[in-house]
Structure formats: structure tokens, C-alpha cells
Design an enzyme around this catalytic site. Sequence first.
Site, PDB file in Angstrom:
ATOM      1  N   HIS A   1      60.594  63.661  45.427  1.00 10.03           N
ATOM      2  CA  HIS A   1      60.983  64.938  44.837  1.00 10.03           C
ATOM      3  C   HIS A   1      60.884  66.059  45.881  1.00 10.03           C
ATOM      4  O   HIS A   1      61.825  66.846  46.062  1.00 10.03           O
ATOM      5  CB  HIS A   1      60.064  65.244  43.652  1.00 10.03           C
ATOM      6  CG  HIS A   1      60.297  66.575  43.014  1.00 10.03           C
ATOM      7  ND1 HIS A   1      61.089  66.741  41.898  1.00 10.03           N
ATOM      8  CD2 HIS A   1      59.841  67.818  43.323  1.00 10.03           C
ATOM      9  CE1 HIS A   1      61.119  68.021  41.566  1.00 10.03           C
ATOM     10  NE2 HIS A   1      60.364  68.697  42.414  1.00 10.03           N
ATOM     11  N   GLU A   2      59.750  66.124  46.568  1.00 11.77           N
ATOM     12  CA  GLU A   2      59.562  67.176  47.561  1.00 11.77           C
ATOM     13  C   GLU A   2      60.496  66.992  48.755  1.00 11.77           C
ATOM     14  O   GLU A   2      60.936  67.974  49.368  1.00 11.77           O
ATOM     15  CB  GLU A   2      58.103  67.206  48.020  1.00 11.77           C
ATOM     16  CG  GLU A   2      57.099  67.544  46.925  1.00 11.77           C
ATOM     17  CD  GLU A   2      57.367  68.891  46.271  1.00 11.77           C
ATOM     18  OE1 GLU A   2      57.928  69.784  46.939  1.00 11.77           O
ATOM     19  OE2 GLU A   2      57.033  69.051  45.084  1.00 11.77           O
TER      20      GLU A   2
ATOM     21  N   HIS B   1      63.700  68.836  48.090  1.00 11.31           N
ATOM     22  CA  HIS B   1      63.606  70.259  48.423  1.00 11.31           C
ATOM     23  C   HIS B   1      63.669  70.463  49.940  1.00 11.31           C
ATOM     24  O   HIS B   1      64.399  71.332  50.437  1.00 11.31           O
ATOM     25  CB  HIS B   1      62.272  70.828  47.914  1.00 11.31           C
ATOM     26  CG  HIS B   1      62.163  70.915  46.421  1.00 11.31           C
ATOM     27  ND1 HIS B   1      63.145  71.473  45.635  1.00 11.31           N
ATOM     28  CD2 HIS B   1      61.162  70.533  45.573  1.00 11.31           C
ATOM     29  CE1 HIS B   1      62.755  71.431  44.363  1.00 11.31           C
ATOM     30  NE2 HIS B   1      61.566  70.856  44.304  1.00 11.31           N
TER      31      HIS B   1
END
Length: 456
Positions: free
Chosen positions: A22-23, A26
Site C-alpha cells: 500500500h505504501e 503512494h
Amino acid sequence: MSELVGSIWWMLVALGVLVTFHEFGHYWVARRCGVKVLRFSVGFGKPLWSRRDRHGTEFCIAAIPLGGYVKMLDENTLDEGDAPVAASDRAQAFNRKPVAQRIAIVAAGPIANLVLCVALLWAMFVVGKQDYSATVGHVQGLAAQAGLQRGERIVKVGDREVATWSDAATALTIAAIDGQDARIEAESADGDVSTHTLKLSQLPAGFDQENVLGLAGMAWQFQLPPAVIGKIAPGSPAAASLQPDDQITAIDGAPIHDLADLQAKVAVLGQRGGEAMVEVDREGERLAFPMAPRRMKTPDGVEYWGLGIEAKATEMPPYDALQRLNPLAAIPAAFRETGKIASDSLGMMRRMLVGQASVKNLSGTITIARAANASAERGLGWFLWFLGAVSLSLAIINLLPIPVLDGGHLLYYLIELVKGSPLSERAMAAGQYAGLAALAGLMGLALYNDILRLPF
């Protein structure tokens, strides 16, 4: 590995994989948009290991393995003690980027989880996930009224094709929550297909939504252990004739397929009165003994007709269904499975919001940790499915319009896009407090439900 240790370990593994991905979403989009990323941390707290790349990003593994984060250069989120952003670096600050780029960076995390979900489910289909078929074992009540028969395999519920018992159970539970009757297609051992209508709309108001099949009078074949005797109560009807490890095979000529079948037939015999021939298999020898049930009580005082026997604990039967595809066929199957999980998750959220579904369906960290351990014990295919489902859940939850989540930031940026200027700091602060309160409430409710599910 004990359940506690296993649950903690596999939960940490799951969090490590899913949150890191997920990170990374980003991080990857931020770098493509020219934002300076200061830190990419797996875990929280003091770094145990770190290195810095040529762009100035510090990659580290921290001491508390409960998630992770990406810290970007941002003039609005400087920590206490941070130096002001240098004039030469302002062009690389997140807050200086066009709103469309900020939207892309924030949305990249949930999108990464969605992509990971599809990839994990593809791997699951290639590796193969063993399960039990949706073969009916015991029927009574609404299931018997619908005409379902022991040994039939459910292949379709409404318009939804089902491959396993869990598929069928999910579809039937959703129909019950919606107050709808379920149209079921079932296939017999001979290959004959029949259609049945299970009148789930007749379930009582406020029924237990976690036990729809039990209330409908149906149990799956794999859930029903054979009627093998473990213990015999002294002075009971069975004490004079039966022995531990005997398997009861028939009563008055009517075959006994499993423990539930035995309980039902003993109850009928008790209400009728008199003796019946109880047939058993004792080390391959077929024996029969005359016996009459007697009224007995459970430890909590509930009366029932019984023979005074306790079933022997048995292992789960071998799996009889396998979901496995070649790598090419697994691609569309992974997308279909992702769509099905997303539809079920969003549908359940909608039902809880409008009051159709009980909030008891909400689960938290404890239940997820136990599910992680259980899926890992069942094999790689199951653990891949679990990771995919949780990754998709993370994507959905993070897109909720709650200010402290990615969805809340996206809401702010969409408002900015429409009105042409950012929301005031006061409005954003109020939203953050409201979001924290809402998130704390949901987490508290989920934890409460988890505690109620613990086997005390």
C-alpha cells in the site's frame, strides 16, 4: 505452533506484505510526480535498519511491525524540530503539487492493494485451493420443505454459481439478510439437476445472521461426523450392549449416515416409544441390539431423548473440491473473484449502514489474526486467498470518506478541485477530529465483537 503464537505471527506477515505494498503505491506515484519522499518505513518506532538512496529517501525497517508509512516533503505537515522547507526544495513539496497529482498520489495506495488482490488471487488459482463441496448432509425444517435431499450438491444460488460450501453459505446468508427466498439448483450423485426454493423469508425476525443455515435446517456433508461411540454413560440404555469405537449404522433398518442423523432418529424413536434394533459395526462385524431411548438432560438442564452415548472426536474428512486453473485461465478468474469479494464486502457494508445486517458482522484485528492463522494452516492456496481478501478490504476501507483515511484526503482534494481553492485549516481540522472519532468508534465496536467471539 500454538494458535496464539500462530495468529500473531501470520498477522504480522500479512500486515507486513499488505501495508508495505500500500505504501509503495503512494511512494511510486509520488516519485513520478516529482515529490521528494523523505522516508519509507516498514513498521513504526525506532529504525532497526536503514539506508538512504541517491534521491535522499531513507528506507528503514522499524521496531514495531504494525504497518508502515511514507513521509513526503510537505510544508503543512512539518514535525516539531523540523527545519523549514528550503526554497530550492519547495517545488518538490507535496502541498505545492497540482490537485490532480495529489489525488493520484493518495489514490495510489488503495489502487496498489487492489492490484495486489488480483495478483494474489491469480496465484491462488494457479497453486490451487482445496475446499469442501457444497454437498448437503442433513436436512430438516425449511430445507426439508424445500425438497433438498442428502447428498445433493448445490451448484447455483439465484444467479450466482457456487463452487464450494463457503460460496453457497455466503449467497444464502445474503439472501436471508435481504429477507428473500433463495432459488437453489442442486445436482444429485447421478447428475440429475433439480431446482428448489428455500423460503428464507420465513426466518423469524431478529434471527442470528451468523447461523442462517442452521436455522434453515441444513448442514453440509463434511460437517457431520460419523456416529462412532466415544464414551458410554453408566446405567444408560447403551451401557449393556454397546462399546466405545462401535459405529452405529442403522436403527430399525433405517440407515444412520452421521451423528445428526442418529440424534434425529433417536428423538423420533423416543417419541414413538418402545424398543428398536440398533445396528453397529464393531471392527468389521455387524451386530444388532434391542434398545429403547430414555429422557436425559444436558449439563444446562435441557431434556432430550438419548441412548447415553457420547460421540468420538474425529478428524475432518479429506477435501473433495479443488479450485485450480492454468496460468492463462486464472487471469479472468482472478478478476471475477475480486469482483465477487468486492460486491459482497460493499453489499454487507451497505446493509449494516441501513440496519439490514447486524453490526456483529464487523470484525477487528483479533478475528483477522485468527483467520490468518487458520488460513495458513490450511495451505498456501488458502493463505493467498486470505491475503487477497484482506488487501481488497484495505483498499475499500481506505477509500471511505473519513478524513483520517485516504478517502478523506481525496474528499478534501475533490472539494478543492470543484471550488478552486483548498478548504480552510479550521474545516480540515474539524474533519480530522470527526474522522478520528468515527474511526475510534468503528475500531471499538470491532474489538467488542472480536472479544465476544473468543472461545472462553
